[in-house]
Scaffold this active site. Structure first.
Site, PDB file in Angstrom:
ATOM      1  N   SER A 156       0.836  -1.202   0.000  1.00 29.10           N
ATOM      2  CA  SER A 156       0.000   0.000   0.000  1.00 29.10           C
ATOM      3  C   SER A 156       0.867   1.247   0.000  1.00 29.10           C
ATOM      4  O   SER A 156       2.001   1.237   0.489  1.00 29.10           O
ATOM      5  CB  SER A 156      -0.890   0.027   1.246  1.00 29.10           C
ATOM      6  OG  SER A 156      -0.123   0.331   2.408  1.00 29.10           O
ATOM      7  N   ASP A 157       0.338   2.327  -0.571  1.00 29.42           N
ATOM      8  CA  ASP A 157       0.945   3.619  -0.293  1.00 29.42           C
ATOM      9  C   ASP A 157       0.785   3.864   1.200  1.00 29.42           C
ATOM     10  O   ASP A 157      -0.077   3.274   1.859  1.00 29.42           O
ATOM     11  CB  ASP A 157       0.282   4.724  -1.110  1.00 29.42           C
ATOM     12  CG  ASP A 157       1.208   5.919  -1.327  1.00 29.42           C
ATOM     13  OD1 ASP A 157       2.170   6.082  -0.552  1.00 29.42           O
ATOM     14  OD2 ASP A 157       0.963   6.695  -2.271  1.00 29.42           O
ATOM     15  N   TRP A 158       1.614   4.723   1.738  1.00 27.16           N
ATOM     16  CA  TRP A 158       1.693   4.867   3.191  1.00 27.16           C
ATOM     17  C   TRP A 158       0.357   5.364   3.757  1.00 27.16           C
ATOM     18  O   TRP A 158      -0.138   6.422   3.390  1.00 27.16           O
ATOM     19  CB  TRP A 158       2.847   5.794   3.540  1.00 27.16           C
ATOM     20  CG  TRP A 158       4.141   5.057   3.765  1.00 27.16           C
ATOM     21  CD1 TRP A 158       5.011   5.269   4.805  1.00 27.16           C
ATOM     22  CD2 TRP A 158       4.726   3.992   2.993  1.00 27.16           C
ATOM     23  NE1 TRP A 158       6.087   4.398   4.711  1.00 27.16           N
ATOM     24  CE2 TRP A 158       5.930   3.594   3.619  1.00 27.16           C
ATOM     25  CE3 TRP A 158       4.341   3.311   1.843  1.00 27.16           C
ATOM     26  CZ2 TRP A 158       6.750   2.578   3.139  1.00 27.16           C
ATOM     27  CZ3 TRP A 158       5.151   2.290   1.348  1.00 27.16           C
ATOM     28  CH2 TRP A 158       6.326   1.936   1.989  1.00 27.16           C
TER      29      TRP A 158
END
Length: 795
Positions: free
Chosen positions: A304-306
Site C-alpha cells: 500500500s501507499d503509506w
C-alpha cells in the site's frame, strides 16, 4: 492546512510567486471565500453508497503466485515457500505489515529463520533525506532524453545508492500519474504523458534498479492522476476522489507502462490512495486480482501507499499483500480474520510468499548491506554512496534539456565576453533546508507554491531529493565567464531591472515552475516571471530564457517578443544543474532533448484536462470520459495547434529523413487474439511481445555540427466496428537516437513493432485484439513534424 486555505490554492488565482505572496492578501482572500458560496458544505449524513457497488467488477479469489514466469521466479518462489512452511500464523501475518525501524517502511525480522527485516525507502530520483547521497534528475527530465541507455544507467546508479544504504525496496519508478491532468502536482515524478514513452522509461529504470540488486517498487497503481482529494479526510467530508476509466483507456493508457516494467521482472507494485471506479485502489479486486495478478501474471507483492489501506478483510481478499507503514487494519486483526474464516490461511501464506520471493529473486539473502539510514540529529560516520554519479547526472541533465527556440544561431555561445543574468532561478535558494529531508521545503511550507525562490532541481514531496550540493546556473556561468576573462552582471531579485547594459552579448533570464505532492498546480505560468522576461527583453536585444519546470509551462506571454532569441526547457536536472546547462549553452553538448508533453498556446487549449476534478460531493468523481485522448492525442483530435508539440526539440544542426521501408516479419496470417493456450507470464501474454513488423529509414545530418536526432515512429490503428472516434489518429510506437552523426553522415534507423503496439483492448472479448487492415505509419522529429509516411497491412 485548513479547508479554506486548500480551497484558496485550488482556485485559478493569478500566477504570483506564492512564497512571496503577502500573508495579509492570502488571509483576505480566505475571508472572502468564507463569505462566498464556495464555503465548506454543511455537515450532513453520508449519502448511500449502494449506487456505486459493482462499478468496479469484483474479482475473487486472489490468485496465488506460482513462479511460472521464468526459471528465476520459479526458484525464488520455491525458496520462499520453503521458508514460510516453517512460519507460524502469527509470524505470517507479521510479515504483511510495517513495523518500527530505521526506514520509511520496515518488515519484521524473523531471526530463527535468518530472515532479516526488509527496508523500504524513497524515492524515484534517489535516496532522500540522507547525507552523502546523490540528487538525480527527476523522472520527467529523464523522459525528455528519449534515451533508453541513459534511462537504464540512471536506474542502475540509483539502485547502487539504495543498495549501498541497505535499502531492499526502492519506491519507484513512477508512471502514475502519467500526466492526464496538465496541472497535476506529481506529473514531474513520472516519465512523460505518453504511455509508450513512459513504458520504455519504466522498463529501463526498473531493469537498472534491479540490476543493482534492489527491488523496484512501481507506483502508483492505478489511475492516480490528481492530488485534489486523493485521500480521504483532506479537509472535506466524504471519500477520496474516484478515477473512473473505461476498459480501453485503463489498458491502453494507464496499465501500459506498468506492463513494460513488469516484463523486466519488477518485484513490487505500490497501490495508490484514491478510488478507482468507486473502489479504493488498495482493495480494488478488479485492479489487483483481475488485472495485475491475473492478466499481467504479477509474481511479486503489492504494497500500500503509506496509510493507503482503507479496510482489513476487503483489502486482504482483494489482493493487497503488505500494508505500510504500520499494522493498519491488519496486525492481530488479520490473524483473527484467518481464524474466523474471513480470510483464508492460503491467502496470508501467498502474501508472505510474494514478499519473500521478491527478496530471493534479487538474491538479497547473499551478504546484503544492513540499513544505514539516519536522522540529521544522529551522529554517525559518513556512508558515501555517491561514487562518480555526478558525471552521469550532468550528462542526463544536458540530454534532457530541450531547446525550443533559437533565432539566427543565438546558441551556442562562442566565448561571449559580456553576459547579464536575471531571475530568482539563477541561484540557490537562500534557506533551502527548513526540512532536512527535502531540498527547497517540505509539506509544512510548500503547499500551493507555483515557483521556488531559487534554482529548481527537484519537485516537492516524497519524491524530492537531498542534494549533497547544488551547482547553480550562476555558479557554472561565472566559472565560464571567468575562464574567458569576461564580464558578468546580475540581478536575481528585481522584477524590472533598472540598469541596462548595451554592450552585453546576451541576457539570460532564469524562471521556474514548481509542483509537489499533496496539491495540484494553480496554473501553468505566473505573472511575476512573465513580467520579468518582458522587462529584460525590453532592455536586451538578445534575451535567452531558461525555464526549470516540474511540467508544462506556457510561454505565450513573451515567446514571440523579437528580443527573446532563445528558450530552453531545462526541466528538473538534479544537483549538477548549472554544469548541465552550461554544456548546452556553450555547445559542448548539442541539445537532443525532446518535450515529453505538449506545451499549449493557451491554458484553455487543454480543455477539461487542464485541471483535476474539483468536487465537494461526498463521493467525488473524476470521469475519464476523454478515453485515450490525453496530451498530444487530444490536440490532434481537436485540431488545436500547440505552441510546442509532444516530442519537439531543436538541435544546433539539421537532419533529413529518407528511404522509408516497412514489412511484416511473419509469413502466416496473424490471429486476431493471442493464443489462449499459452500461459500468462509477468507483464502479460507472451505473444503480446512478439515482433510482427519492422520500419526502417535513413537519418542524415545535413548541418555543419555533429549532433543526435531523435527519430520518432507514430502509428495509426484501423477503426473497428463501433469505434466511434475512440482510437487516436496516431500514437507513439517507437523512438531511436540517431547519432551522434558528423556533418554529412547518415545512419539507418530501425523500429520494431510488437503485437501489442498494433493492438487495442477489445472490451467484449476482454483481450488484446490485432485488427485486420492497413496501419498508417509516420516517422519524423516530433508528433507534428512528420517527415515520412508509409503503412503496414495486416490480413
Amino acid at each position: 492546512m485548513d479547508y479554506l486555505s486548500q480551497l484558496f490554492h485550488q482556485l485559478p488565482w493569478p500566477g504570483f510567486l506564492v512564497e512571496q505572496l503577502p500573508f495579509s492578501f492570502r488571509n483576505l482572500a480566505i475571508v472572502l471565500l468564507a463569505t462566498s458560496s464556495l464555503t465548506r458544505p454543511s455537515t450532513v449524513s453520508p449519502p448511500s453508497e449502494l449506487p456505486y457497488y459493482g462499478l468496479s467488477p469484483p474479482v475473487y479469489p486472489s490468485p496465488p503466485a506460482n513462479g511460472s514466469s521464468s526459471p528465476r521466479w520459479t526458484l525464488a518462489h520455491a525458496r520462499a515457500r520453503t521458508a514460510i512452511s516453517h512460519l507460524t500464523l502469527a509470524e505470517l501475518t507479521s510479515l504483511t505489515h510495517g513495523h518500527p525501524g530505521p526506514c520509511v517502511g520496515n518488515t519484521p525480522a524473523i531471526p530463527r529463520l535468518n530472515l532479516p527485516a526488509l527496508c523500504f525507502y524513497d524515492g524515484p530520483s534517489g535516496v532522500r533525506g540522507q547525507e552523502f547521497v546523490s540528487a538525480f534528475p527527476a523522472g520527467i527530465h529523464v523522459a525528455a532524453t528519449f534515451d533508453r541507455a541513459l534511462m537504464r544507467q540512471y536506474g542502475r546508479a540509483i539502485g547502487a545508492e539504495f543498495r549501498g544504504r541497505g535499502v531492499n525496496v526502492a519506491l519507484g519508478p513512477v508512471a502514475g500519474p502519467l500526466g492526464r491532468v496538465a496541472t497535476g502536482g506529481r506529473n514531474w515524478e513520472g516519465l512523460g504523458s505518453d504511455p509508450y514513452l513512459a513504458g520504455i522509461g519504466m522498463a529501463s529504470v526498473t531493469r537498472g534498479v534491479q540490476d543493482a540488486g534492489v527491488v523496484a517498487g512501481l507506483k502508483h497503481w492505478l489511475l492516480n492522476e490528481q492530488e485534489w482529494r486523493r485521500r480521504k479526510d483532506q479537509g472535506t467530508p466524504g471519500e477520496a476522489v474516484s478515477s473512473n476509466a473505461g476498459d480501453r483507456a485503463l489498458r491502453e493508457v494507464y496499465v501500459w507502462p506498468f506492463m513494460d516494467a513488469l516484463r523486466e521482472g519488477a518485484g513490487a507494485v505500490m497501490c495508490s490512495y484514491q478510488r478507482a471506479n468507486h473502489s479504493y485502489a488498495c482493495q480494488n479486486s478488479k485492479l489487483l486480482n483481475g488485472v495485475l495478478k491475473t492478466e499481467l501474471g504479477f509474481e511479486g507483492f503489492v504494497v500500500s501507499d503509506w496509510d493507503g489501506q482503507m479496510a482489513g478483510v476487503a483489502s486482504a481478499n482483494a489482493g493487497l499483500d503488505l500494508t505500510m507503514p504500520g499494522p493498519g487494519y491488519w496486525g492481530d486483526h488479520l490473524e483473527q480474520a484467518v481464524r474466523n474464516g474471513s480470510v483464508s490461511e492460503e491467502r496470508v501464506a501467498d502474501m508472505a510468499e510474494r514478499i519473500l520471493a521478491a527478496w530471493y529473486y534479487l538474491d538479497q539473502e547473499k551478504a546484503y548491506p544492513l540499513p544505514a539510514l539516519y536522522d540529521n540529529l544522529e551522529k554517525h560516520l559518513p556512508v558515501d554512496v555517491m561514487d562518480d554519479h555526478a558525471q552521469l547526472i550532468e550528462e542526463i541533465g544536458a540530454a534532457g534539456t530541450v531547446l525550443v527556440k533559437n533565432v539566427n544561431g543565438t546558441l551556442p555561445f562562442n566565448k561571449p565576453r559580456f553576459l547579464c543574468m536575471y531571475g530568482y532561478d539563477a541561484i540557490v535558494k537562500a534557506v533551502p533546508w527548513k526540512n532536512h529531508d527535502r531540498y527547497g521545503g517540505g509539506y509544512e511550507v510548500n503547499f500551493g507554491w507555483n515557483t521556488l525562490n531559487g534554482t529548481l532541481i527537484t519537485g516537492g514531496g516524497s519524491g524530492s531529493t537531498t542534494p549533497p550540493y547544488v551547482v547553480s546556473p550562476f555558479q557554472a556561468l561565472q566559472e565560464r565567464v571567468a575562464k574567458d576573462r569576461g564580464v558578468l552582471r546580475w540581478d536575481f531579485y528585481s522584477e524590472d531591472p533598472e540598469t541596462p547594459y548595451v554592450n552585453a552579448d546576451s541576457c539570460l533570464v532564469f524562471i521556474n515552475a514548481y509542483a509537489g505532492e499533496s496539491f495540484d498546480r494553480t496554473g501553468l505560468a505566473d505573472e511575476f516571471s512573465d513580467r520579468l522576461v518582458l522587462n529584460v527583453a525590453a532592455l536586451c536585444a538578445s534575451t535567452i530564457v531558461v525555464i526549470h519546470s516540474a511540467g508544462i509551462r506556457t510561454v505565450d506571454a513573451w515567446i514571440d517578443h523579437p528580443n527573446v532569441t532563445a528558450v530552453l526547457f531545462a526541466g528538473l536536472p538534479g544537483q549538477e544543474s548549472g554544469h548541465s546547462l552550461a554544456s548546452i549553452l556553450y555547445g559542448d553538448v548539442n541539445p537532443s532533448g525532446r518535450l515529453p508533453y505538449t506545451v499549449a498556446r493557451n491554458e484553455s487549449d487543454y480543455g477539461p484536462l487542464l485541471n483535476g476534478s474539483v468536487s465537494f460531493d461526498y463521493f467525488p468523481d473524476s470521469n475519464f470520459t476523454e478515453g485515450l485522448y490525453i496530451d498530444y492525442r487530444a490536440f490532434d483530435r481537436a485540431d488545436i495547434t500547440p505552441r510546442f508539440e509532444f516530442g519537439f526539440g531543436l538541435s544546433y544542426t539539421t537532419f533529413s529523413y529518407t528511404a522509408l521501408s516497412t514489412f511484416l516479419v511473419v509469413s502466416t496470417a496473424l490471429s486476431e487474439f493471442p493464443d489462449p493456450s499459452i500461459p500468462i507470464t509477468q507483464g502479460g501474454h507472451a505473444q503480446l511481445w512478439d515482433i510482427v513488423g519492422v520500419v526502417r529509414c535513413a537519418v542524415a545530418n545535413t548541418g555543419d555540427r555533429a549532433g543526435t536526432e531523435i527519430a520518432q515512429l507514430y502509428v495509426g490503428i484501423p477503426d473497428g466496428e463501433g469505434d466511434d472516434d475512440t482510437t487516436p489518429v496516431r500514437q507513439l510506437r517507437g523512438f531511436s537516437r540517431a547519432g551522434p552523426l558528423a556533418p554529412g553522415e547518415a545512419l539507418e534507423v530501425e523500429f520494431e513493432l510488437t503485437r501489442r503496439d498494433l493492438s487495442v483492448w477489445d472490451v467484449v472479448a476482454q483481450q488484446w485484439r490485432l485488427r485486420k487492415g492497413e496501419y498508417p505509419l509516420w516517422v519524423g522529429a516530433s508528433s507534428r513534424d512528420l517527415r515520412l509516411q508509409g503503412s503496414l497491412v495486416v490480413e
